[in-house]
Design a protein around this motif. Sequence first.
Motif, PDB file in Angstrom:
ATOM      1  N   TYR A 171       0.880  -1.178   0.000  1.00  0.00           N
ATOM      2  CA  TYR A 171       0.000   0.000   0.000  1.00  0.00           C
ATOM      3  C   TYR A 171       0.919   1.230   0.000  1.00  0.00           C
ATOM      4  O   TYR A 171       1.600   1.466   0.978  1.00  0.00           O
ATOM      5  N   PHE A 216       4.313   0.591   1.329  1.00  0.00           N
ATOM      6  CA  PHE A 216       4.377  -0.204   2.552  1.00  0.00           C
ATOM      7  C   PHE A 216       3.951  -1.642   2.245  1.00  0.00           C
ATOM      8  O   PHE A 216       2.879  -1.890   1.699  1.00  0.00           O
ATOM      9  N   ALA A 234       2.389  -4.849   3.030  1.00  0.00           N
ATOM     10  CA  ALA A 234       1.445  -5.411   4.005  1.00  0.00           C
ATOM     11  C   ALA A 234       1.480  -6.933   4.003  1.00  0.00           C
ATOM     12  O   ALA A 234       1.127  -7.579   5.001  1.00  0.00           O
ATOM     13  N   SER A 257      -3.085  -7.823  14.969  1.00  0.00           N
ATOM     14  CA  SER A 257      -3.712  -6.817  14.126  1.00  0.00           C
ATOM     15  C   SER A 257      -2.634  -6.124  13.280  1.00  0.00           C
ATOM     16  O   SER A 257      -1.561  -5.804  13.794  1.00  0.00           O
ATOM     17  N   GLY A 258      -2.898  -5.979  12.006  1.00  0.00           N
ATOM     18  CA  GLY A 258      -1.945  -5.314  11.113  1.00  0.00           C
ATOM     19  C   GLY A 258      -0.958  -6.261  10.449  1.00  0.00           C
ATOM     20  O   GLY A 258      -0.075  -5.826   9.718  1.00  0.00           O
ATOM     21  N   SER A 259      -1.130  -7.556  10.664  1.00  0.00           N
ATOM     22  CA  SER A 259      -0.144  -8.496  10.115  1.00  0.00           C
ATOM     23  C   SER A 259      -0.432  -8.878   8.662  1.00  0.00           C
ATOM     24  O   SER A 259       0.336  -9.627   8.057  1.00  0.00           O
ATOM     25  N   GLY A 260      -1.547  -8.395   8.106  1.00  0.00           N
ATOM     26  CA  GLY A 260      -1.826  -8.640   6.681  1.00  0.00           C
ATOM     27  C   GLY A 260      -2.876  -9.710   6.430  1.00  0.00           C
ATOM     28  O   GLY A 260      -3.092 -10.116   5.286  1.00  0.00           O
ATOM     29  N   LYS A 261      -3.563 -10.145   7.477  1.00  0.00           N
ATOM     30  CA  LYS A 261      -4.540 -11.231   7.350  1.00  0.00           C
ATOM     31  C   LYS A 261      -5.701 -10.847   6.437  1.00  0.00           C
ATOM     32  O   LYS A 261      -6.069 -11.590   5.524  1.00  0.00           O
ATOM     33  N   SER A 262      -6.306  -9.691   6.694  1.00  0.00           N
ATOM     34  CA  SER A 262      -7.456  -9.285   5.874  1.00  0.00           C
ATOM     35  C   SER A 262      -7.025  -8.984   4.448  1.00  0.00           C
ATOM     36  O   SER A 262      -7.783  -9.228   3.495  1.00  0.00           O
ATOM     37  N   THR A 263      -5.815  -8.461   4.295  1.00  0.00           N
ATOM     38  CA  THR A 263      -5.283  -8.228   2.955  1.00  0.00           C
ATOM     39  C   THR A 263      -5.262  -9.544   2.180  1.00  0.00           C
ATOM     40  O   THR A 263      -5.720  -9.615   1.038  1.00  0.00           O
TER      41      THR A 263
HETATM   42  N1  LIG Z   1      -6.229   0.270   2.047  1.00  0.00           N
HETATM   43  C1  LIG Z   1      -5.098   0.388   2.766  1.00  0.00           C
HETATM   44  N2  LIG Z   1      -4.257   1.421   2.597  1.00  0.00           N
HETATM   45  C2  LIG Z   1      -3.119   1.537   3.305  1.00  0.00           C
HETATM   46  N3  LIG Z   1      -2.716   0.655   4.232  1.00  0.00           N
HETATM   47  C3  LIG Z   1      -3.508  -0.394   4.450  1.00  0.00           C
HETATM   48  C4  LIG Z   1      -4.736  -0.590   3.745  1.00  0.00           C
HETATM   49  N4  LIG Z   1      -5.319  -1.746   4.184  1.00  0.00           N
HETATM   50  C5  LIG Z   1      -4.482  -2.228   5.134  1.00  0.00           C
HETATM   51  N5  LIG Z   1      -3.404  -1.447   5.288  1.00  0.00           N
HETATM   52  C6  LIG Z   1      -2.270  -1.684   6.202  1.00  0.00           C
HETATM   53  O1  LIG Z   1      -1.734  -2.948   5.871  1.00  0.00           O
HETATM   54  C7  LIG Z   1      -1.392  -3.655   7.042  1.00  0.00           C
HETATM   55  C8  LIG Z   1      -2.134  -4.967   7.079  1.00  0.00           C
HETATM   56  O2  LIG Z   1      -3.535  -4.711   7.228  1.00  0.00           O
HETATM   57  P1  LIG Z   1      -4.605  -5.857   7.317  1.00  0.00           P
HETATM   58  O3  LIG Z   1      -4.424  -6.767   6.171  1.00  0.00           O
HETATM   59  O4  LIG Z   1      -5.921  -5.238   7.510  1.00  0.00           O
HETATM   60  O5  LIG Z   1      -4.127  -6.626   8.652  1.00  0.00           O
HETATM   61  P2  LIG Z   1      -4.937  -7.512   9.689  1.00  0.00           P
HETATM   62  O6  LIG Z   1      -6.181  -7.974   9.040  1.00  0.00           O
HETATM   63  O7  LIG Z   1      -3.979  -8.616  10.017  1.00  0.00           O
HETATM   64  O8  LIG Z   1      -5.193  -6.647  10.881  1.00  0.00           O
HETATM   65  C9  LIG Z   1      -1.692  -2.742   8.213  1.00  0.00           C
HETATM   66  O9  LIG Z   1      -0.528  -2.059   8.581  1.00  0.00           O
HETATM   67  C10 LIG Z   1      -2.716  -1.784   7.627  1.00  0.00           C
HETATM   68  O10 LIG Z   1      -2.644  -0.532   8.276  1.00  0.00           O
END
Ligand SMILES: Nc1ncnc2c1ncn2[C@@H]1O[C@H](COP(=O)(O)OP(=O)(O)O)[C@@H](O)[C@H]1O
Length: 252
Positions: free
Chosen positions: A14, A17, A19, A39-45
């Motif tokens: 992103y 950065f 992710a 939280s923030g480890s990239g799971k939802s990504t």
């Molecule tokens: N649309 C986005 N734009 C910028 N940064 C993002 C976006 N979505 C997620 N991130 C960043 O990417 C990282 C991983 O996010 P995410 O996949 O939501 O993690 P998790 O689900 O493990 O909490 C985090 O640091 C988050 O802030």
Amino acid sequence: MTVVLSAHGVRKTYSGFTALDDCSFELHAGRTLGVVGESGSGKSTLGRIVMRLLQPDAGTVELGGTDLFGLRATPLRTARRRIQLVPQDPRHALNPAMTVGDNLRFQFAAQRLPRATWTARTNELLDQVALTRDYVHAWPYELSGGQAQRIAIARAIAGRPDVLVCDEAVSALDKSVQAQVLNTFADLQKEMGVALLFISHDLAVIDHISDDVLVLNRGITVESGRTRDVLGDPQDAYTRELLAARSVVGVP
Ligand SMILES: Nc1ncnc2c1ncn2[C@@H]1O[C@H](COP(=O)(O)OP(=O)(O)O)[C@@H](O)[C@H]1O
Ligand SMILES: [Mg+2]
């Protein structure tokens, strides 16, 4: 064993950065792969990429052996039905202006299921998620968190998908309700043979439900393998930290 969903070398950045980096996995039919990390480890990504809601910068995703990002038009629509999301907040899955029954019937219409079968199918789905049949008349706002999540699950399985992506699907629930909903997932997996990509920050949840596990730390896979091997004898310090901090499912 049949691989229903796989990722190979998936990366997502992103604005510079990273992710998620070099992420690979195989999910087998009827099995559960847990994805765990803070939280923030990239799971939802990762979850959004395998749902094709987000385009990776590198790597491939295959659904049923076909490159998911190469699909267009009809094959893409078919693929989208084969993989369904159960989100953390069921309000994102249910239409608040429709009763439970209409939320389900909306799916049936989309699937072009013959109208004459809708009532029986509704009852079957409510049974599968362990709710009584009178919930058909309920409105989403009348449901508890656990009940609403069960309806969201019913909606997700309505088209008999091969894969459910469950992103923190029990994380908002009380610990005791969490255990019940996890058991429902396990039961319907046995019944339907659906594969689960189960995403959670909570290692206790992952331990409870997963056959295999992938541990993510800031987008990097630090460990993966059979859950009992990885959690029984963690090789990475990060996994050991998660283990030390874990709660117990069903115990508040
Ligand atoms: N649309 C986005 N734009 C910028 N940064 C993002 C976006 N979505 C997620 N991130 C960043 O990417 C990282 C991983 O996010 P995410 O996949 O939501 O993690 P998790 O689900 O493990 O909490 C985090 O640091 C988050 O802030
Ligand atoms: Mg997330």
